[in-house]
Design a protein around this motif. Structure first.
Motif, short mmCIF file in Angstrom:
data_model
loop_
_atom_site.label_atom_id
_atom_site.label_comp_id
_atom_site.label_asym_id
_atom_site.label_seq_id
_atom_site.Cartn_x
_atom_site.Cartn_y
_atom_site.Cartn_z
N ASN A 181 -6.60 13.30 3.01
CA ASN A 181 -6.16 12.66 4.26
C ASN A 181 -6.02 11.14 4.17
O ASN A 181 -6.00 10.46 5.20
N ASP A 182 -5.89 10.61 2.96
CA ASP A 182 -5.64 9.17 2.81
C ASP A 182 -4.13 8.96 2.93
O ASP A 182 -3.43 8.68 1.96
N TRP A 183 -3.66 9.09 4.18
CA TRP A 183 -2.22 9.05 4.44
C TRP A 183 -1.63 7.68 4.14
O TRP A 183 -0.46 7.58 3.73
N TYR A 184 -2.40 6.63 4.31
CA TYR A 184 -1.86 5.29 4.03
C TYR A 184 -1.47 5.16 2.56
O TYR A 184 -0.36 4.72 2.24
N ARG A 185 -2.37 5.55 1.65
CA ARG A 185 -2.07 5.41 0.23
C ARG A 185 -0.97 6.37 -0.20
O ARG A 185 -0.20 6.07 -1.12
N LEU A 186 -0.93 7.52 0.44
CA LEU A 186 0.14 8.46 0.11
C LEU A 186 1.50 7.88 0.51
O LEU A 186 2.47 7.94 -0.26
N ARG A 187 1.57 7.30 1.70
CA ARG A 187 2.82 6.66 2.14
C ARG A 187 3.18 5.50 1.22
O ARG A 187 4.34 5.32 0.85
N ARG A 188 2.18 4.72 0.88
CA ARG A 188 2.44 3.55 0.03
C ARG A 188 2.97 3.96 -1.34
O ARG A 188 3.87 3.33 -1.89
N SER A 189 2.43 5.05 -1.88
CA SER A 189 2.91 5.54 -3.17
C SER A 189 4.38 5.93 -3.09
O SER A 189 5.18 5.58 -3.97
N LEU A 190 4.74 6.63 -2.03
CA LEU A 190 6.14 7.04 -1.88
C LEU A 190 7.05 5.84 -1.66
O LEU A 190 8.18 5.80 -2.15
N GLU A 191 6.56 4.84 -0.93
CA GLU A 191 7.34 3.61 -0.74
C GLU A 191 7.61 2.92 -2.07
O GLU A 191 8.73 2.44 -2.33
N ILE A 192 6.61 2.85 -2.93
CA ILE A 192 6.76 2.18 -4.23
C ILE A 192 7.76 2.94 -5.10
O ILE A 192 8.61 2.34 -5.77
N ILE A 193 7.66 4.26 -5.09
CA ILE A 193 8.60 5.07 -5.87
C ILE A 193 10.03 4.85 -5.41
O ILE A 193 10.95 4.65 -6.21
N LYS A 194 10.24 4.85 -4.10
CA LYS A 194 11.58 4.69 -3.56
C LYS A 194 12.10 3.26 -3.76
O LYS A 194 13.31 3.03 -3.86
N SER A 195 11.19 2.28 -3.81
CA SER A 195 11.59 0.88 -3.96
C SER A 195 11.89 0.52 -5.41
O SER A 195 12.75 -0.30 -5.69
N SER A 196 11.15 1.14 -6.34
CA SER A 196 11.26 0.71 -7.74
C SER A 196 11.67 1.82 -8.70
O SER A 196 12.04 1.52 -9.84
#
Length: 455
Positions: free
Chosen positions: A208-223
């Motif tokens: 349930n660490d949704w923040y880090r999960l979202r952040r991981s997907l953001e990094i993948i989509k950004s880079s």
């Protein structure tokens, strides 16, 4: 004993070898001019004094907050909290937050800056803490960073990875992809989505660490790469240490090399880790957990407020915090039973709270055992002696930090007796011993949690 003396001596020997006097001559060859320039550079580097920053860490219950407060009074300092729970308003008891009177006497930074529903990342802490450090120094005062959140302190000292920040468009896209899964509580499906997107390590995130999960997907989509693809500055320092260790004999310890490499950091960090013998620490933690349950404004009252704001246990950073998670889970169970709780249920909750707190302290000790920049101090020694030592270490102009034997704390447990005693450790409560000792709390739960269910 601290390795600081050997380290600084080694560093000085390197400089003195490089700065041997050159023969005087009317003209210098290119190679000699180059050597002279190198010597001047080294000389300037030695003369350039970096600003000092004190860092005080230690496991929960070790007394680091009190030590930092007294140090700040003596050194004209200000405190920067490196605690991932003290950033949240209303989470006072469970985070052992400094009192309002203490904060009035000594300025504290990064305390009470967020609502518990908000997320706070290690990257944001780095930015906030470094900004606070600069402001404190510009005001002619001493920054004292205190806390036990290991990753916060590691990034603060060594720097943060250069991970790309998501554009508003990508952030919105990621939010949309995960929003329904989070609303339905389908954590496993969300993890699979991020793993399939390119981050296999997402499966190891805390549930349930949704923040880090979202952040991981953001990094993948950004880079196009997962977070693990970006170099962490601390890892670079570790690589240098391993390289140095392979180049020298056994007389150069990892501790010595770790402190020497700190010369490349932004500040002159003077770091201490405060700890106690494990058995004593465990007893202190158990008693402190009991104390947090006493009175009307204890951790149960704070957990009730979290539930009333609509938060669920283990749903974000604040509600995953040790103490709050256990208290919220216990109160949810009480609410499901219309405010009823047995003494057995209460003691099971208290036992889990104490056990989780002890395990957290154990993890902190293990983490900082591998952080080579810290000097370990025995928290069981008189506070005045520890204060005097750190005060003198801060003002010392030689750069030598040598912990006296009387204050030195051994990182590892080497005594078979201590190992046996730890295995046989059992909690001995001070306030909650008999069944009837918790009746006041059970009555409070019956009245308050029943009202919440009715409303």
């Amino acid at each position: 004993m601290s390795c600081g003396l050997g380290l600084r001596a080694w560093g000085l020997r390197l400089v003195s070898t490089a700065e041997r006097p050159l023969p005087r001559c009317p003209t210098l060859s290119f190679s000699r001019r180059r050597t002279l320039a190198t010597c001047c550079t080294l000389d300037l580097k030695q003369k350039r004094k970096k600003e000092k920053v004190l860092v005080i860490s230690g496991p929960t219950g070790a007394g680091k907050s009190r030590l930092a407060l007294e140090l700040a009074k003596r050194l004209n300092g200000e405190i920067i909290s490196a605690d991932s729970v003290q950033v949240y308003r209303g989470l006072d008891i469970g985070s052992a937050k400094p009192s309002l009177s203490d904060r009035k006497e000594v300025p504290h930074h990064l305390v009470d800056i967020l609502h518990p529903s908000e997320e706070y990342s290690v990257g944001q802490f780095f930015e906030d803490a470094r900004q606070a450090t600069r402001e404190i120094l510009e005001n002619g005062r001493v920054p004292i960073v205190v806390g036990g959140t290991g990753l916060y302190l590691r990034w603060y000292i060594y720097g943060k990875p250069e991970v790309p920040k998501a554009s508003p468009e990508i952030a919105s896209e990621v939010y949309s992809e995960l929003m329904n899964l989070q609303r339905d509580g389908d954590w496993d499906a969300a993890v699979r989505l991020v793993v399939d997107a390119g981050d296999p390590k997402a499966q190891y995130l805390a549930s349930n660490d949704w923040y880090r999960l979202r952040r991981s997907l953001e990094i993948i989509k950004s880079s196009g790469s997962p977070p693990s693809a970006f170099q962490v500055p601390y890892d670079s320092f570790k690589e240098q240490i391993n390289s140095k260790m392979s180049d020298h004999d056994d007389s150069f310890s990892a501790d010595t090399l770790g402190e020497n490499l700190s010369e490349d950091l932004d500040y002159d960090f003077i770091c201490f880790f405060l700890s106690s013998p494990r058995l004593d620490l465990y007893r202190l933690i158990d008693l402190r957990c009991e104390d947090m349950l006493m009175g009307r404004d204890g951790i149960l009252a704070e957990a009730t407020w979290l539930l009333d704001t609509g938060l669920l246990p283990n749903s974000n950073s604040a509600t995953r915090a040790i103490g709050y998670r256990q208290a919220m889970e216990y109160l949810v169970k009480c609410r499901q039973q219309q405010g009823h709780s047995s003494a057995q249920d209460f003691y099971a909750f208290l036992s889990e709270f104490q056990k989780s707190s002890r395990n957290f302290a154990k993890r902190q000790i293990t983490w900082f055992r591998n952080e080579l920049i810290y000097h370990w101090l025995d928290a069981s020694r008189p506070l005045e002696k520890i204060l005097n030592f750190i005060f003198d270490a801060y003002h010392d102009q030689t750069g030598n930090v040598v912990v006296p034997e009387s204050l030195n704390f051994k990182k590892d447990i080497s005594s078979h007796r201590e190992i046996s005693e730890l295995k046989a450790y059992r909690t001995k409560n001070r306030h909650f011993v008999r069944r009837e000792d918790c009746y006041v709390i059970l009555d409070w739960i019956r009245r308050t949690q029943t009202m919440e269910v009715v409303h």
